[in-house]
Design a protein around this motif. Structure first.
Motif, mmCIF file in Angstrom:
data_model
loop_
_atom_site.group_PDB
_atom_site.id
_atom_site.type_symbol
_atom_site.label_atom_id
_atom_site.label_comp_id
_atom_site.label_asym_id
_atom_site.label_seq_id
_atom_site.Cartn_x
_atom_site.Cartn_y
_atom_site.Cartn_z
ATOM 1 N N LYS A 79 0.831 -1.202 0.000
ATOM 2 C CA LYS A 79 0.000 0.000 0.000
ATOM 3 C C LYS A 79 0.867 1.254 0.000
ATOM 4 O O LYS A 79 0.579 2.230 -0.702
ATOM 5 C CB LYS A 79 -0.933 -0.007 1.217
ATOM 6 C CG LYS A 79 -1.907 1.161 1.231
ATOM 7 C CD LYS A 79 -2.858 1.077 2.423
ATOM 8 C CE LYS A 79 -3.838 2.244 2.398
ATOM 9 N NZ LYS A 79 -4.743 2.221 3.574
ATOM 10 N N GLU A 82 2.308 1.670 -3.476
ATOM 11 C CA GLU A 82 1.307 2.157 -4.428
ATOM 12 C C GLU A 82 1.022 3.639 -4.231
ATOM 13 O O GLU A 82 1.001 4.413 -5.200
ATOM 14 C CB GLU A 82 0.019 1.344 -4.269
ATOM 15 C CG GLU A 82 -1.093 1.777 -5.221
ATOM 16 C CD GLU A 82 -2.392 1.021 -4.977
ATOM 17 O OE1 GLU A 82 -3.399 1.397 -5.614
ATOM 18 O OE2 GLU A 82 -2.399 0.078 -4.166
ATOM 19 N N GLU A 83 0.816 4.047 -2.995
ATOM 20 C CA GLU A 83 0.440 5.435 -2.725
ATOM 21 C C GLU A 83 1.591 6.412 -2.987
ATOM 22 O O GLU A 83 1.367 7.591 -3.236
ATOM 23 C CB GLU A 83 -0.052 5.569 -1.285
ATOM 24 C CG GLU A 83 -1.375 4.837 -1.041
ATOM 25 C CD GLU A 83 -1.925 5.055 0.361
ATOM 26 O OE1 GLU A 83 -1.337 5.852 1.113
ATOM 27 O OE2 GLU A 83 -2.943 4.422 0.697
ATOM 28 N N ASN A 85 3.859 5.779 -5.381
ATOM 29 C CA ASN A 85 4.260 5.538 -6.768
ATOM 30 C C ASN A 85 5.712 5.067 -6.885
ATOM 31 O O ASN A 85 6.483 5.548 -7.737
ATOM 32 C CB ASN A 85 4.063 6.810 -7.617
ATOM 33 C CG ASN A 85 2.608 7.205 -7.709
ATOM 34 O OD1 ASN A 85 1.742 6.368 -7.964
ATOM 35 N ND2 ASN A 85 2.336 8.488 -7.488
#
Length: 445
Positions: A79, A82-83, A85
């Protein structure tokens, strides 16, 4: 000027905290070396990664599946990736870890992966170089840091003027095997790195704005300590004021490198500066003659009596040796003409108290031994107390006015601290009383 900065688990708990870390690091070009803990808790429902990894190891050891636990860890890091990048191949890292997760996996290797993964993510996010702690934090087989070897290896790894991110909490033995430190060991890693690179300051970023004069769970909104010496901090830490790992001071003390406790969530707050010695200017900004108050509950006193005990050569050593045989650490020892009082943590003697009493009587011939439980120890610490005649009398007098019975008293020759023993039931009352008189009411000047 070189600054070493260490971020605790709460500072890297999620992507939002990573962004705060980046703002802090990039706001000062001198922040060259960054040490990180494993990801901590985002909220009360969340879990510390280190705790989950210890649980995974326990499950593996007893043949219990831990897939669901490891999945929580994976989701947490993925997570963050992903957040933010990030392009890092975390899936590959998790695959390598899972392949090694057998019954005989090293707890040191498995638990260290929390810091390792956090550092990989942080290095990419900060556009910094990643250096694995196992390559630069080198231990001898007795577990002590080999500073000479570590310094040489760290210099080899630094190939540019770019920032460096290093995972905390672990290093390697001479055979290359990973060795973790005790919990909170990332603090020590930061201090070791600060010593190796001769840093001007070691910043320790956490979720509190420095060290408080007293426990906020006992005293409402206690004052922050602006300046504190290494010695004072050691005394407070020993009695339970655990803002830093107890061993953090040792790597930086020899070189007199200051430690600054700062808050990732309130970066403008100056926090607490820990120094070798404090100047007159620093003392003027201190809370007063008392720097801090800390304490712990649940101690036991062995009151041993024997006529003319003080005339026996070696009686103190022999008494202490009985406790050593049961691997019990002493918190205090006070001797009189016919008596000796030994103070220990109650939990350390619960299983062996009657054997200890039996051995004391048999080996030293004590006439009587009484055991008193439910004792609390409170340390009143301050470099300025030696400059204030009558401090002890005022302290004891104030407690007496509040009908608090003092059971034990211990004061060092350097007068940096006074340790008093009171009933557990008077613990919070005593700390509040001392704070109100000497801090709140201005009696501490």
């Amino acid at each position: 000027m070189i600054k070493v900065v260490k971020f605790g688990g709460s500072s890297v708990a999620n992507a939002g905290q990573f962004k705060k870390v980046k703002n802090i690091v990039e706001s000062d070009l001198d922040r060259k070396f960054i040490v990180t803990s494993a990801c901590g808790k985002s909220d009360n429902e969340d879990h510390k990664v280190t705790d989950l990894l210890y649980l995974c190891h326990a499950h593996l050891k007893y043949g219990v599946p831990c897939d669901s636990l490891f999945e929580i860890i994976k989701k947490k890091y993925l997570k963050i990736k992903e957040e933010l990048n990030l392009s890092i191949n975390l899936e590959n890292e998790f695959e390598k870890i899972q392949k090694s997760m057998t019954k005989n996996i090293s707890v040191d290797y498995l638990v260290s992966r929390g810091e390792y993964l956090a550092a990989l993510c942080l290095a990419e996010y900060l556009d910094a170089d990643f250096i694995d702690a196992k390559d630069v934090i080198l231990f001898d087989y007795d577990g002590k840091t080999n500073f000479d070897r570590s310094r040489i290896e760290l210099q080899k790894k630094i190939v540019s003027d770019r920032r460096v991110v290093i995972p905390g909490f672990y290093g390697a033995l001479p055979n290359g095997k990973i060795k973790i430190m005790s919990r909170g060991g990332s603090d020590i890693t930061g201090a070791i790195i600060a010593s190796l690179v001769n840093a001007a300051i070691y910043e320790n970023w956490t979720d509190v704005s420095g060290i408080l004069v007293a426990d906020p769970r006992i005293v409402d909104n206690p004052k922050r300590i602006d300046y504190i010496t290494y010695d004072e901090l050691r005394e407070l830490s020993f009695m339970g004021a655990n803002v830093l790992h107890d061993e953090t001071i040792f790597p930086v003390r020899e070189k007199k490198i200051p430690i600054n406790i700062k808050n990732t969530n309130d970066p403008q707050n100056p926090g607490t500066l820990i120094l070798d010695t404090c100047s007159d200017k620093d003392d003027k900004k201190a809370p007063g003659f008392i720097t801090g108050i800390a304490g712990k509950k649940d101690f036991t006193v062995f009151n041993c009596t024997k006529i003319n005990l003080s005339n026996e050569i070696g009686f103190l050593r022999k008494t202490i040796q009985v406790f050593e045989e049961f691997s019990v650490n002493l918190e205090g020892a006070q001797a009189g003409i016919d008596t000796i009082n030994i103070i220990v943590e109650t939990q350390e003697i619960e299983e062996d108290r009657y054997m200890i009493i039996s051995n004391l009587k048999e080996k030293l011939g004590f006439d009587e031994i009484t055991v008193v439980d439910n004792l609390s120890l409170i340390a009143v610490v301050g470099r300025g107390m030696s400059k204030k005649p009558g401090m002890s009398a005022k302290l004891f007098g104030e407690l007496g006015l509040k009908n608090i019975n003092i059971k034990t008293i211990n004061q060092g020759v350097d007068e940096i601290n006074i340790i008093i023993g009171v009933d557990n039931k008077d613990f919070e009352k005593s700390i509040t009383c001392i704070y109100d008189r000497f801090i709140t009411k201005g009696e501490n000047i």
